[in-house]
Design a protein around this motif. Sequence first.
Motif, PDB file in Angstrom:
ATOM      1  N   THR A 134     -21.588  24.961  23.061  1.00  0.00           N
ATOM      2  CA  THR A 134     -21.924  24.447  21.728  1.00  0.00           C
ATOM      3  C   THR A 134     -21.434  23.017  21.520  1.00  0.00           C
ATOM      4  O   THR A 134     -21.311  22.559  20.387  1.00  0.00           O
ATOM      5  CB  THR A 134     -21.337  25.367  20.641  1.00  0.00           C
ATOM      6  OG1 THR A 134     -19.962  25.655  20.965  1.00  0.00           O
ATOM      7  CG2 THR A 134     -22.106  26.677  20.544  1.00  0.00           C
ATOM      8  N   GLN A 135     -21.192  22.329  22.610  1.00  0.00           N
ATOM      9  CA  GLN A 135     -20.789  20.925  22.523  1.00  0.00           C
ATOM     10  C   GLN A 135     -21.854  20.003  23.110  1.00  0.00           C
ATOM     11  O   GLN A 135     -21.575  18.877  23.500  1.00  0.00           O
ATOM     12  CB  GLN A 135     -19.450  20.726  23.250  1.00  0.00           C
ATOM     13  CG  GLN A 135     -18.288  21.423  22.564  1.00  0.00           C
ATOM     14  CD  GLN A 135     -16.996  21.364  23.370  1.00  0.00           C
ATOM     15  OE1 GLN A 135     -16.968  20.936  24.527  1.00  0.00           O
ATOM     16  NE2 GLN A 135     -15.898  21.808  22.758  1.00  0.00           N
ATOM     17  N   ARG A 334     -27.330  27.948   9.495  1.00  0.00           N
ATOM     18  CA  ARG A 334     -26.203  27.033   9.285  1.00  0.00           C
ATOM     19  C   ARG A 334     -25.784  26.953   7.819  1.00  0.00           C
ATOM     20  O   ARG A 334     -24.625  26.664   7.514  1.00  0.00           O
ATOM     21  CB  ARG A 334     -26.569  25.629   9.769  1.00  0.00           C
ATOM     22  CG  ARG A 334     -26.455  25.439  11.259  1.00  0.00           C
ATOM     23  CD  ARG A 334     -26.662  23.992  11.689  1.00  0.00           C
ATOM     24  NE  ARG A 334     -26.429  23.897  13.135  1.00  0.00           N
ATOM     25  CZ  ARG A 334     -27.333  24.209  14.043  1.00  0.00           C
ATOM     26  NH1 ARG A 334     -28.537  24.597  13.659  1.00  0.00           N
ATOM     27  NH2 ARG A 334     -27.033  24.124  15.333  1.00  0.00           N
ATOM     28  N   SER A 337     -24.212  32.481   4.825  1.00  0.00           N
ATOM     29  CA  SER A 337     -23.301  33.439   5.440  1.00  0.00           C
ATOM     30  C   SER A 337     -23.990  34.798   5.497  1.00  0.00           C
ATOM     31  O   SER A 337     -24.931  35.065   4.742  1.00  0.00           O
ATOM     32  CB  SER A 337     -21.993  33.528   4.650  1.00  0.00           C
ATOM     33  OG  SER A 337     -22.238  33.930   3.314  1.00  0.00           O
ATOM     34  N   PHE A 347     -21.380  29.766   9.959  1.00  0.00           N
ATOM     35  CA  PHE A 347     -21.387  28.969  11.174  1.00  0.00           C
ATOM     36  C   PHE A 347     -21.065  27.501  10.907  1.00  0.00           C
ATOM     37  O   PHE A 347     -21.427  26.935   9.878  1.00  0.00           O
ATOM     38  CB  PHE A 347     -22.767  29.048  11.841  1.00  0.00           C
ATOM     39  CG  PHE A 347     -23.094  30.418  12.369  1.00  0.00           C
ATOM     40  CD1 PHE A 347     -22.766  30.784  13.657  1.00  0.00           C
ATOM     41  CD2 PHE A 347     -23.719  31.358  11.551  1.00  0.00           C
ATOM     42  CE1 PHE A 347     -23.056  32.048  14.141  1.00  0.00           C
ATOM     43  CE2 PHE A 347     -24.017  32.626  12.021  1.00  0.00           C
ATOM     44  CZ  PHE A 347     -23.686  32.969  13.320  1.00  0.00           C
ATOM     45  N   LYS A 348     -20.401  26.906  11.887  1.00  0.00           N
ATOM     46  CA  LYS A 348     -20.189  25.469  11.882  1.00  0.00           C
ATOM     47  C   LYS A 348     -21.501  24.769  12.249  1.00  0.00           C
ATOM     48  O   LYS A 348     -22.447  25.399  12.726  1.00  0.00           O
ATOM     49  CB  LYS A 348     -19.110  25.089  12.896  1.00  0.00           C
ATOM     50  CG  LYS A 348     -17.748  25.718  12.647  1.00  0.00           C
ATOM     51  CD  LYS A 348     -16.793  25.339  13.771  1.00  0.00           C
ATOM     52  CE  LYS A 348     -15.451  26.029  13.627  1.00  0.00           C
ATOM     53  NZ  LYS A 348     -14.541  25.708  14.757  1.00  0.00           N
ATOM     54  N   GLU A 349     -21.529  23.467  12.092  1.00  0.00           N
ATOM     55  CA  GLU A 349     -22.730  22.709  12.398  1.00  0.00           C
ATOM     56  C   GLU A 349     -23.136  22.864  13.862  1.00  0.00           C
ATOM     57  O   GLU A 349     -24.324  22.854  14.198  1.00  0.00           O
ATOM     58  CB  GLU A 349     -22.505  21.224  12.083  1.00  0.00           C
ATOM     59  CG  GLU A 349     -23.760  20.371  12.152  1.00  0.00           C
ATOM     60  CD  GLU A 349     -24.834  20.774  11.149  1.00  0.00           C
ATOM     61  OE1 GLU A 349     -26.025  20.544  11.427  1.00  0.00           O
ATOM     62  OE2 GLU A 349     -24.489  21.330  10.076  1.00  0.00           O
ATOM     63  N   ASN A 350     -22.143  23.031  14.768  1.00  0.00           N
ATOM     64  CA  ASN A 350     -22.469  23.129  16.194  1.00  0.00           C
ATOM     65  C   ASN A 350     -22.884  24.531  16.636  1.00  0.00           C
ATOM     66  O   ASN A 350     -23.198  24.757  17.811  1.00  0.00           O
ATOM     67  CB  ASN A 350     -21.283  22.652  17.046  1.00  0.00           C
ATOM     68  CG  ASN A 350     -20.093  23.602  16.998  1.00  0.00           C
ATOM     69  OD1 ASN A 350     -20.027  24.497  16.160  1.00  0.00           O
ATOM     70  ND2 ASN A 350     -19.146  23.408  17.893  1.00  0.00           N
ATOM     71  N   ASP A 352     -20.943  27.354  16.316  1.00  0.00           N
ATOM     72  CA  ASP A 352     -19.800  28.252  16.446  1.00  0.00           C
ATOM     73  C   ASP A 352     -19.502  28.931  15.118  1.00  0.00           C
ATOM     74  O   ASP A 352     -19.806  28.395  14.042  1.00  0.00           O
ATOM     75  CB  ASP A 352     -18.545  27.482  16.884  1.00  0.00           C
ATOM     76  CG  ASP A 352     -18.575  27.093  18.350  1.00  0.00           C
ATOM     77  OD1 ASP A 352     -19.305  27.741  19.113  1.00  0.00           O
ATOM     78  OD2 ASP A 352     -17.865  26.134  18.715  1.00  0.00           O
ATOM     79  N   LYS A 354     -17.275  29.918  12.015  1.00  0.00           N
ATOM     80  CA  LYS A 354     -16.189  29.218  11.322  1.00  0.00           C
ATOM     81  C   LYS A 354     -14.852  29.925  11.526  1.00  0.00           C
ATOM     82  O   LYS A 354     -13.799  29.278  11.564  1.00  0.00           O
ATOM     83  CB  LYS A 354     -16.511  29.088   9.827  1.00  0.00           C
ATOM     84  CG  LYS A 354     -17.629  28.092   9.531  1.00  0.00           C
ATOM     85  CD  LYS A 354     -17.828  27.917   8.037  1.00  0.00           C
ATOM     86  CE  LYS A 354     -18.883  26.848   7.757  1.00  0.00           C
ATOM     87  NZ  LYS A 354     -19.109  26.665   6.299  1.00  0.00           N
ATOM     88  N   GLU A 355     -14.898  31.243  11.663  1.00  0.00           N
ATOM     89  CA  GLU A 355     -13.670  32.016  11.872  1.00  0.00           C
ATOM     90  C   GLU A 355     -13.930  33.118  12.885  1.00  0.00           C
ATOM     91  O   GLU A 355     -14.975  33.771  12.853  1.00  0.00           O
ATOM     92  CB  GLU A 355     -13.183  32.654  10.561  1.00  0.00           C
ATOM     93  CG  GLU A 355     -12.737  31.650   9.508  1.00  0.00           C
ATOM     94  CD  GLU A 355     -12.230  32.328   8.248  1.00  0.00           C
ATOM     95  OE1 GLU A 355     -12.098  33.571   8.258  1.00  0.00           O
ATOM     96  OE2 GLU A 355     -11.971  31.623   7.265  1.00  0.00           O
TER      97      GLU A 355
END
Length: 374
Positions: A134-135, A334, A337, A347-350, A352, A354-355
């Motif tokens: 995810t990078q 994105r 929830s 989810f994070k922007e990438n 992943d 968030k927790e």
Amino acid sequence: MNTFSRNVLGAAVGAVVLVLGGVAHAADTVKIAVAGPTTGPVAQYGDMQMMGAQMAVEQINAKGGVDGKKLEAVIMDDVCEPKQAVAVANQIVNDKIKYVVGHLCSGSTQPASKLYEEEGILMITPAATNPAITQQGYQMVFRTIGTDDQQGPTAGKYIATTIKPKKLAILHDKQQYGEGIAKEVDKTVKAAGIKPVLFEGVSKGQTDFSALITKMKKEGVDFVYYGGYHPELGLLLRQSREQGFDAKYMGPEGVGNKDISAIAGPASEGLLVTLPADFSTDPANASLVKAFKDKGQDPSGPFVMPSYSAVQIIVDAIQGAKTEDPVKLADYIRKHSFPTPIGKVAFKENGDLKEFEFVIFEWHADATKTPVKQ
């Protein structure tokens, strides 16, 4: 995997396809490819993935499907091999399937994700933990599991603050997943002032660890962290016991499989393992757990509930966004929830979560596990 029937798609791809939602006309179905290992040395993890996906498909169809359409899961076998994963991804593209739950192994997921991004196919992996996935700046890639830069520090901090080994060895299988998480542990323990006496790779499929064990005995190693999967670690544990090397071992979720007890026998007792929380113990999942157990299935595997959740998120996004366009669904995911068996996720922007929490368990020779107080 005796609960599934298999049909070979073709020799060039070698993909195994299973229809889990019943036979229906294409226009009346929403297809999700579920890509992971149904054969090969880590097929046990694929069993967990397919089990979770199958249950989600069955329960969603029992409630009316996806806006009246039947949900259909097309299972494809990538054997957890990068080249096979690319072949499977190409087959998914050719079959015009818009959504993927998978892949499972990080080394397979990363090359496949490139094709999905290029072709606008929505992918959610329930198991691949390497951060690099995810990078890449991709918009179509998500996961319903944590990452090795979360899991590695969990293990590393426990080693540094609780185990406090005199001589630490860090081993890995030279694969993207195993070496990646080993490096995270190495970085964490060094930050805490512990310098491993060994940081060394073994070969995937290796069966004789005598020389390595002798080396660790000579170095006075009293604790070993292993990044990789259960087939190699199981043999390493057994041979360590046979050769009188009594250091304690620890590994990631890739070793948390009942087969490690079958391979290592009594030597698997006391192994420490980082795993996702056992979502089958959550009271909110009681009816779902019962549904699994009524079918004689074990819902406690680390990839069962994340796989179920991945299917559910795709369906919830289709219904919430009122579209089957995967690009629009990625944007919707994105921004929203979702209540799932692994909890309420965002989810994070990438792509992943968030927790996400990894928990340390003590493994037992009878293939059960108990959480360790942290």
